[in-house]
Design an enzyme around this catalytic site. Structure first.
Site, PDB file in Angstrom:
ATOM      1  N   GLY A  15       0.822  -1.211   0.000  1.00 41.21           N
ATOM      2  CA  GLY A  15       0.000   0.000   0.000  1.00 41.21           C
ATOM      3  C   GLY A  15       0.852   1.255   0.000  1.00 41.21           C
ATOM      4  N   ASP A  65      -2.498  -7.330  -5.204  1.00 47.56           N
ATOM      5  CA  ASP A  65      -3.651  -7.181  -4.313  1.00 47.56           C
ATOM      6  C   ASP A  65      -3.343  -8.081  -3.122  1.00 47.56           C
ATOM      7  OD1 ASP A  65      -5.994  -7.494  -2.907  1.00 47.56           O
ATOM      8  OD2 ASP A  65      -7.268  -7.699  -4.676  1.00 47.56           O
ATOM      9  N   VAL A  66      -3.107  -7.480  -1.954  1.00 48.46           N
ATOM     10  CA  VAL A  66      -2.625  -8.274  -0.815  1.00 48.46           C
ATOM     11  C   VAL A  66      -3.652  -9.288  -0.317  1.00 48.46           C
ATOM     12  CG1 VAL A  66      -0.955  -6.537  -0.036  1.00 48.46           C
ATOM     13  CG2 VAL A  66      -3.298  -6.517   0.906  1.00 48.46           C
ATOM     14  N   TYR A 158     -13.579  -2.292  10.907  1.00 44.03           N
ATOM     15  CA  TYR A 158     -12.187  -1.810  10.851  1.00 44.03           C
ATOM     16  C   TYR A 158     -11.474  -2.132  12.177  1.00 44.03           C
ATOM     17  CZ  TYR A 158      -8.355   1.583  10.257  1.00 44.03           C
ATOM     18  OH  TYR A 158      -7.126   2.191  10.140  1.00 44.03           O
ATOM     19  N   ALA A 159     -12.155  -1.827  13.291  1.00 42.63           N
ATOM     20  CA  ALA A 159     -11.563  -2.109  14.606  1.00 42.63           C
ATOM     21  C   ALA A 159     -11.288  -3.598  14.769  1.00 42.63           C
ATOM     22  CB  ALA A 159     -12.502  -1.620  15.707  1.00 42.63           C
ATOM     23  N   LYS A 162      -8.134  -4.521  12.851  1.00 42.60           N
ATOM     24  CA  LYS A 162      -6.886  -3.987  13.416  1.00 42.60           C
ATOM     25  C   LYS A 162      -6.533  -4.631  14.755  1.00 42.60           C
ATOM     26  CE  LYS A 162      -5.945  -1.176  10.007  1.00 42.60           C
ATOM     27  NZ  LYS A 162      -4.759  -1.373   9.153  1.00 42.60           N
TER      28      LYS A 162
HETATM   29  P1  NAD Z   1      -4.702   5.349   2.062  1.00 42.37           P
HETATM   30  O1  NAD Z   1      -6.082   4.911   1.696  1.00 42.37           O
HETATM   31  O2  NAD Z   1      -4.370   6.773   1.870  1.00 42.37           O
HETATM   32  O3  NAD Z   1      -3.636   4.427   1.306  1.00 42.37           O
HETATM   33  C1  NAD Z   1      -3.804   3.025   1.312  1.00 42.37           C
HETATM   34  C2  NAD Z   1      -2.965   2.393   0.211  1.00 42.37           C
HETATM   35  O4  NAD Z   1      -3.221   0.981   0.241  1.00 42.37           O
HETATM   36  C3  NAD Z   1      -3.330   2.884  -1.196  1.00 42.37           C
HETATM   37  O5  NAD Z   1      -2.172   3.113  -1.931  1.00 42.37           O
HETATM   38  C4  NAD Z   1      -4.150   1.733  -1.760  1.00 42.37           C
HETATM   39  O6  NAD Z   1      -4.095   1.654  -3.191  1.00 42.37           O
HETATM   40  C5  NAD Z   1      -3.474   0.543  -1.093  1.00 42.37           C
HETATM   41  N1  NAD Z   1      -4.340  -0.640  -1.056  1.00 42.37           N
HETATM   42  C6  NAD Z   1      -5.642  -0.714  -0.699  1.00 42.37           C
HETATM   43  N2  NAD Z   1      -6.096  -1.962  -0.849  1.00 42.37           N
HETATM   44  C7  NAD Z   1      -5.062  -2.715  -1.294  1.00 42.37           C
HETATM   45  C8  NAD Z   1      -4.906  -4.080  -1.639  1.00 42.37           C
HETATM   46  N3  NAD Z   1      -5.931  -4.941  -1.553  1.00 42.37           N
HETATM   47  N4  NAD Z   1      -3.687  -4.505  -2.039  1.00 42.37           N
HETATM   48  C9  NAD Z   1      -2.645  -3.637  -2.155  1.00 42.37           C
HETATM   49  N5  NAD Z   1      -2.743  -2.327  -1.865  1.00 42.37           N
HETATM   50  C10 NAD Z   1      -3.931  -1.875  -1.438  1.00 42.37           C
HETATM   51  O7  NAD Z   1      -4.511   4.926   3.599  1.00 42.37           O
HETATM   52  P2  NAD Z   1      -3.524   5.508   4.728  1.00 42.37           P
HETATM   53  O8  NAD Z   1      -4.274   6.488   5.534  1.00 42.37           O
HETATM   54  O9  NAD Z   1      -2.205   5.839   4.172  1.00 42.37           O
HETATM   55  O10 NAD Z   1      -3.421   4.201   5.648  1.00 42.37           O
HETATM   56  C11 NAD Z   1      -2.369   3.264   5.541  1.00 42.37           C
HETATM   57  C12 NAD Z   1      -2.511   2.252   6.665  1.00 42.37           C
HETATM   58  O11 NAD Z   1      -2.502   2.924   7.908  1.00 42.37           O
HETATM   59  C13 NAD Z   1      -3.824   1.463   6.606  1.00 42.37           C
HETATM   60  O12 NAD Z   1      -3.604   0.141   7.005  1.00 42.37           O
HETATM   61  C14 NAD Z   1      -4.690   2.177   7.618  1.00 42.37           C
HETATM   62  O13 NAD Z   1      -5.687   1.360   8.148  1.00 42.37           O
HETATM   63  C15 NAD Z   1      -3.658   2.583   8.660  1.00 42.37           C
HETATM   64  N6  NAD Z   1      -4.055   3.718   9.487  1.00 42.37           N
HETATM   65  C16 NAD Z   1      -4.251   4.942   8.945  1.00 42.37           C
HETATM   66  C17 NAD Z   1      -4.602   5.991   9.768  1.00 42.37           C
HETATM   67  C18 NAD Z   1      -4.799   7.395   9.256  1.00 42.37           C
HETATM   68  O14 NAD Z   1      -5.178   8.263  10.054  1.00 42.37           O
HETATM   69  N7  NAD Z   1      -4.532   7.701   8.001  1.00 42.37           N
HETATM   70  C19 NAD Z   1      -4.773   5.792  11.142  1.00 42.37           C
HETATM   71  C20 NAD Z   1      -4.583   4.514  11.641  1.00 42.37           C
HETATM   72  C21 NAD Z   1      -4.203   3.480  10.817  1.00 42.37           C
END
Ligand code: NAD
Length: 262
Positions: A15, A65-66, A158-159, A162
């Protein structure tokens, strides 16, 4: 002072096309790592690899796609072919849609589980097996969320994903420890990324509040009273992926501007 803590190390960031993954990819490259990005969005991921190359590191993008186990296995082979043995894995790919539990469908439940939980498992299994086989003292960093323990309404599934990743990571650390591999979670608070912009828009659409008001309410719950930046997760990931992190394993570190302490 130059940071070369990850020189000669190859890190896979899932991602990594945007948001936190991009911030981590750029930061670990700054510390000398070569980086492979796994993402479904290869066009945007190419912008990340340019940023990695700007740091003087090598970079590759693999369309993965993970949530697809075969695609992950093939992607790991491609990453090794491109940039050599893998020393670090950052499981960052994730999705988050804001849906109250009473409106949550089975399809949405499964979709979140597939990416956020099963995707982490597939990548850990494939990269972990490679590290064990090659005798690599590797490091795995799973990006979970403060939503594992302090979620907002609308984050039911989501919770669950995680919190699952936090438990999974403890077992991973215990099972891979004898091979010299560490596994940890980072739990971000609210970080300025496209995912958060989408979360704000979804919540504004189903409540009376504006996006600005929802954001301020969220920030009021952070000691730091600001959003985090993707790079700030990169700083901690760099430490965990480097030798400095060798005695940290099975741990969950909140990188959250004090969100879990309010
Ligand atoms: P984002 O949506 O901005 O980016 C997510 C990335 O993951 C994108 O590039 C997307 O194309 C890729 N992705 C989605 N599904 C995929 C799949 N099946 N296979 C491969 N790639 C895939 O999200 P973000 O805010 O950068 O979040 C990144 C991580 O951090 C996530 O796991 C999210 O749950 C976690 N997170 C984010 C926040 C926040 O505040 N932004 C807070 C807590 C946790």
């Amino acid at each position: 002072m130059q940071d070369d803590r990850l020189a000669d190390r190859h890190v896979v960031v899932t991602g990594g096309a945007q948001g936190i993954g991009r911030g981590i990819a750029e930061r670990v490259a700054e510390a000398g790592a070569d980086v492979t990005v796994f993402d479904v969005d290869t066009e945007t991921a190419a912008e990340t690899t340019s940023l990695v190359e700007d740091q003087g590191s090598s970079a590759a993008v693999v369309e993965v796609d993970v949530s697809d186990g075969d695609a992950v296995a093939a992607g790991v082979t491609d990453a090794i072919d491109a940039l050599g043995p893998i020393h670090g894995l950052v499981n960052n790919a994730g999705i988050q849609r804001s849906i109250p539990i009473l409106d949550l469908t089975e399809e949405e439940w499964d979709a979140h589980m597939a990416v956020n939980a099963k995707g982490v498992f597939f990548c850990c299994r494939e990269v972990g097996a490679h590290m064990v086989e090659e005798g690599i003292d590797g490091s795995i960093v799973n990006i979970a969320s403060t939503g594992a323990t302090r979620p907002f309404p609308g984050q039911g599934v989501y919770a669950a994903t995680k919190a699952g990743v936090v438990g999974f990571t403890i077992v991973l650390a215990k099972e891979l420890g004898e091979h010299g591999i560490t596994a940890n979670c980072l739990n971000p608070g609210t970080v300025d990324t496209p995912m958060v912009q989408q979360w704000l828009a979804e919540n504004a659409a189903r409540t009376e509040a504006s996006e600005e008001e929802i954001l301020q309410d969220a920030l009021d719950l952070h000691v730091a009273d600001r959003m985090g930046q993707p790079r700030e997760l990169g700083h901690v990931a760099t430490l965990l992926l480097s030798e400095e992190g060798d005695w940290i394993t099975g741990e969950t570190i909140n990188v959250d501007g004090g969100y879990t302490k309010m």
